[in-house]
Design a protein around this motif. Sequence first.
Motif, PDB file in Angstrom:
ATOM      1  N   ALA A 157     -45.882   2.627  30.467  1.00 40.93           N
ATOM      2  CA  ALA A 157     -47.694   3.186  29.670  1.00 40.93           C
ATOM      3  C   ALA A 157     -47.594   3.938  28.429  1.00 40.93           C
ATOM      4  CB  ALA A 157     -48.340   3.556  31.174  1.00 40.93           C
ATOM      5  N   PHE A 158     -46.690   4.949  28.820  1.00 41.93           N
ATOM      6  CA  PHE A 158     -46.323   5.607  27.381  1.00 41.93           C
ATOM      7  C   PHE A 158     -45.869   4.632  25.881  1.00 41.93           C
ATOM      8  CE2 PHE A 158     -46.124   9.571  29.995  1.00 41.93           C
ATOM      9  CZ  PHE A 158     -46.194  10.677  28.566  1.00 41.93           C
ATOM     10  N   GLY A 159     -45.020   3.854  26.499  1.00 43.05           N
ATOM     11  CA  GLY A 159     -44.730   3.108  24.997  1.00 43.05           C
ATOM     12  C   GLY A 159     -46.162   2.508  24.934  1.00 43.05           C
ATOM     13  N   SER A 160     -47.042   1.528  25.323  1.00 47.24           N
ATOM     14  CA  SER A 160     -48.009   0.490  25.059  1.00 47.24           C
ATOM     15  C   SER A 160     -48.830   2.145  23.852  1.00 47.24           C
ATOM     16  CB  SER A 160     -49.254   0.808  26.334  1.00 47.24           C
ATOM     17  OG  SER A 160     -50.219  -0.316  25.976  1.00 47.24           O
ATOM     18  N   VAL A 161     -48.881   3.195  24.382  1.00 45.02           N
ATOM     19  CA  VAL A 161     -50.118   3.685  23.912  1.00 45.02           C
ATOM     20  C   VAL A 161     -49.372   4.476  22.572  1.00 45.02           C
ATOM     21  CG1 VAL A 161     -51.234   6.172  23.540  1.00 45.02           C
ATOM     22  CG2 VAL A 161     -50.800   4.936  25.804  1.00 45.02           C
ATOM     23  N   TYR A 162     -47.802   5.364  22.938  1.00 44.65           N
ATOM     24  CA  TYR A 162     -47.208   4.826  21.444  1.00 44.65           C
ATOM     25  C   TYR A 162     -47.095   3.524  20.204  1.00 44.65           C
ATOM     26  CZ  TYR A 162     -44.774   9.705  22.032  1.00 44.65           C
ATOM     27  OH  TYR A 162     -45.039  10.811  22.165  1.00 44.65           O
ATOM     28  N   ARG A 163     -47.058   2.692  20.908  1.00 46.42           N
ATOM     29  CA  ARG A 163     -47.194   1.585  19.997  1.00 46.42           C
ATOM     30  C   ARG A 163     -48.119   1.486  18.895  1.00 46.42           C
ATOM     31  NH1 ARG A 163     -44.297  -1.062  23.440  1.00 46.42           N
ATOM     32  NH2 ARG A 163     -45.927  -1.558  24.427  1.00 46.42           N
ATOM     33  N   ASP A 164     -49.740   1.677  19.583  1.00 48.85           N
ATOM     34  CA  ASP A 164     -50.753   2.237  18.725  1.00 48.85           C
ATOM     35  C   ASP A 164     -50.201   2.937  18.385  1.00 48.85           C
ATOM     36  OD1 ASP A 164     -53.623   0.815  18.465  1.00 48.85           O
ATOM     37  OD2 ASP A 164     -53.888   2.931  19.122  1.00 48.85           O
ATOM     38  N   ALA A 165     -50.128   4.203  18.615  1.00 45.58           N
ATOM     39  CA  ALA A 165     -50.648   5.468  18.099  1.00 45.58           C
ATOM     40  C   ALA A 165     -49.331   5.643  16.235  1.00 45.58           C
ATOM     41  CB  ALA A 165     -49.962   6.879  18.967  1.00 45.58           C
ATOM     42  N   LEU A 166     -48.437   5.016  16.483  1.00 43.29           N
ATOM     43  CA  LEU A 166     -47.328   4.649  15.508  1.00 43.29           C
ATOM     44  C   LEU A 166     -47.087   3.335  14.797  1.00 43.29           C
ATOM     45  CD1 LEU A 166     -43.589   5.897  17.767  1.00 43.29           C
ATOM     46  CD2 LEU A 166     -44.882   6.848  16.426  1.00 43.29           C
ATOM     47  N   LYS A 167     -48.462   2.966  14.701  1.00 43.33           N
ATOM     48  CA  LYS A 167     -48.500   1.197  13.867  1.00 43.33           C
ATOM     49  C   LYS A 167     -48.509   2.350  12.567  1.00 43.33           C
ATOM     50  CE  LYS A 167     -52.298  -0.344  15.380  1.00 43.33           C
ATOM     51  NZ  LYS A 167     -52.997  -0.852  15.606  1.00 43.33           N
ATOM     52  N   ASP A 168     -49.649   2.478  12.675  1.00 48.41           N
ATOM     53  CA  ASP A 168     -49.713   2.751  10.986  1.00 48.41           C
ATOM     54  C   ASP A 168     -48.803   3.607  10.471  1.00 48.41           C
ATOM     55  OD1 ASP A 168     -52.835   2.154  11.180  1.00 48.41           O
ATOM     56  OD2 ASP A 168     -53.571   4.394  11.579  1.00 48.41           O
ATOM     57  N   LEU A 169     -47.858   4.138  11.130  1.00 45.08           N
ATOM     58  CA  LEU A 169     -46.286   4.845  10.520  1.00 45.08           C
ATOM     59  C   LEU A 169     -45.703   3.751  10.238  1.00 45.08           C
ATOM     60  CD1 LEU A 169     -46.666   8.394  12.612  1.00 45.08           C
ATOM     61  CD2 LEU A 169     -47.599   7.924  10.365  1.00 45.08           C
ATOM     62  N   GLY A 170     -45.344   2.945  10.525  1.00 43.85           N
ATOM     63  CA  GLY A 170     -44.385   1.821  10.495  1.00 43.85           C
ATOM     64  C   GLY A 170     -42.956   1.868  11.770  1.00 43.85           C
ATOM     65  N   LEU A 171     -43.678   2.531  12.671  1.00 42.59           N
ATOM     66  CA  LEU A 171     -42.781   3.431  13.470  1.00 42.59           C
ATOM     67  C   LEU A 171     -43.089   2.354  14.736  1.00 42.59           C
ATOM     68  CD1 LEU A 171     -41.680   6.990  12.094  1.00 42.59           C
ATOM     69  CD2 LEU A 171     -40.918   4.812  11.601  1.00 42.59           C
ATOM     70  N   THR A 172     -41.552   2.115  15.456  1.00 40.73           N
ATOM     71  CA  THR A 172     -41.423   2.130  16.590  1.00 40.73           C
ATOM     72  C   THR A 172     -40.849   3.296  17.278  1.00 40.73           C
ATOM     73  OG1 THR A 172     -38.814   1.249  17.022  1.00 40.73           O
ATOM     74  CG2 THR A 172     -40.234  -0.133  16.385  1.00 40.73           C
ATOM     75  N   TYR A 173     -41.292   2.996  19.111  1.00 38.82           N
ATOM     76  CA  TYR A 173     -41.079   4.454  19.121  1.00 38.82           C
ATOM     77  C   TYR A 173     -39.120   4.967  19.474  1.00 38.82           C
ATOM     78  CZ  TYR A 173     -40.564   7.567  23.429  1.00 38.82           C
ATOM     79  OH  TYR A 173     -40.163   8.322  24.070  1.00 38.82           O
ATOM     80  N   PRO A 174     -37.986   4.104  19.445  1.00 36.42           N
ATOM     81  CA  PRO A 174     -36.575   4.813  19.451  1.00 36.42           C
ATOM     82  C   PRO A 174     -36.871   5.313  17.619  1.00 36.42           C
ATOM     83  CG  PRO A 174     -37.112   2.545  20.469  1.00 36.42           C
ATOM     84  CD  PRO A 174     -38.636   2.622  19.855  1.00 36.42           C
ATOM     85  N   GLN A 175     -37.831   4.367  16.827  1.00 37.89           N
ATOM     86  CA  GLN A 175     -37.307   4.950  15.069  1.00 37.89           C
ATOM     87  C   GLN A 175     -38.348   6.361  15.078  1.00 37.89           C
ATOM     88  OE1 GLN A 175     -38.909   1.405  13.552  1.00 37.89           O
ATOM     89  NE2 GLN A 175     -37.378   0.754  13.396  1.00 37.89           N
ATOM     90  N   TYR A 176     -39.122   6.447  15.855  1.00 40.74           N
ATOM     91  CA  TYR A 176     -39.936   8.111  16.406  1.00 40.74           C
ATOM     92  C   TYR A 176     -38.908   8.950  16.306  1.00 40.74           C
ATOM     93  CZ  TYR A 176     -43.502  11.096  17.315  1.00 40.74           C
ATOM     94  OH  TYR A 176     -44.271  12.484  17.329  1.00 40.74           O
ATOM     95  N   LEU A 177     -38.546   8.322  17.607  1.00 40.94           N
ATOM     96  CA  LEU A 177     -37.085   9.462  18.445  1.00 40.94           C
ATOM     97  C   LEU A 177     -35.946  10.415  17.312  1.00 40.94           C
ATOM     98  CD1 LEU A 177     -37.583   8.247  22.296  1.00 40.94           C
ATOM     99  CD2 LEU A 177     -38.645   9.671  21.415  1.00 40.94           C
ATOM    100  N   ALA A 178     -35.887   8.649  17.012  1.00 36.49           N
ATOM    101  CA  ALA A 178     -34.589   9.233  15.983  1.00 36.49           C
ATOM    102  C   ALA A 178     -36.070   9.900  14.799  1.00 36.49           C
ATOM    103  CB  ALA A 178     -34.403   8.043  15.155  1.00 36.49           C
TER     104      ALA A 178
END
Length: 150
Positions: free
Chosen positions: A28-49
């Motif tokens: 569920a977090f992954g789904s919400v993060y996917r939407d939240a990070l879309k405009d940044l052009g990042l995946t969740y693992p990239q965001y963590l890095a």
Amino acid sequence: MTTLPVPDSELLRLDHQVCFQLHAASRAFGSVYRDALKDLGLTYPQYLAMLVLWEHGAQPVKAIGEQLRLDSGTLSPLLKRLESAGLVRRERSTEDERSVTVHLTAAGEELRERALPVPRRMLAATGLTVEELRTLRGLLGRVTAALDEV
């Protein structure tokens, strides 16, 4: 060892599995993060890095992997994609050719400002208070530490 307050006959029920609730929450977090990070052009693992680099500055690949609990086979392609996007620069150490340090570029630094709303958006999405989230994070940290000892 603490016994579960559930009869043995009930132990194999899916709704009694903490691991499943963690799995479902992660998805569920992954789904919400996917939407939240879309405009940044990042995946969740990239965001963590990027979080690691924004917090600590330049880091050896090994240190990033340790903090994110990722092996080099997973981390290296992720960092290559961040480099291709112009957000990081990887440099091989002059002292130890096996060591690579990852540095933020100017674009990577600038992306931090655009990422500032993400944590508040995620907090709102959970429906939890800040204190509840702190408690949950603490409990999950304890669970992780205990499981690491097994």
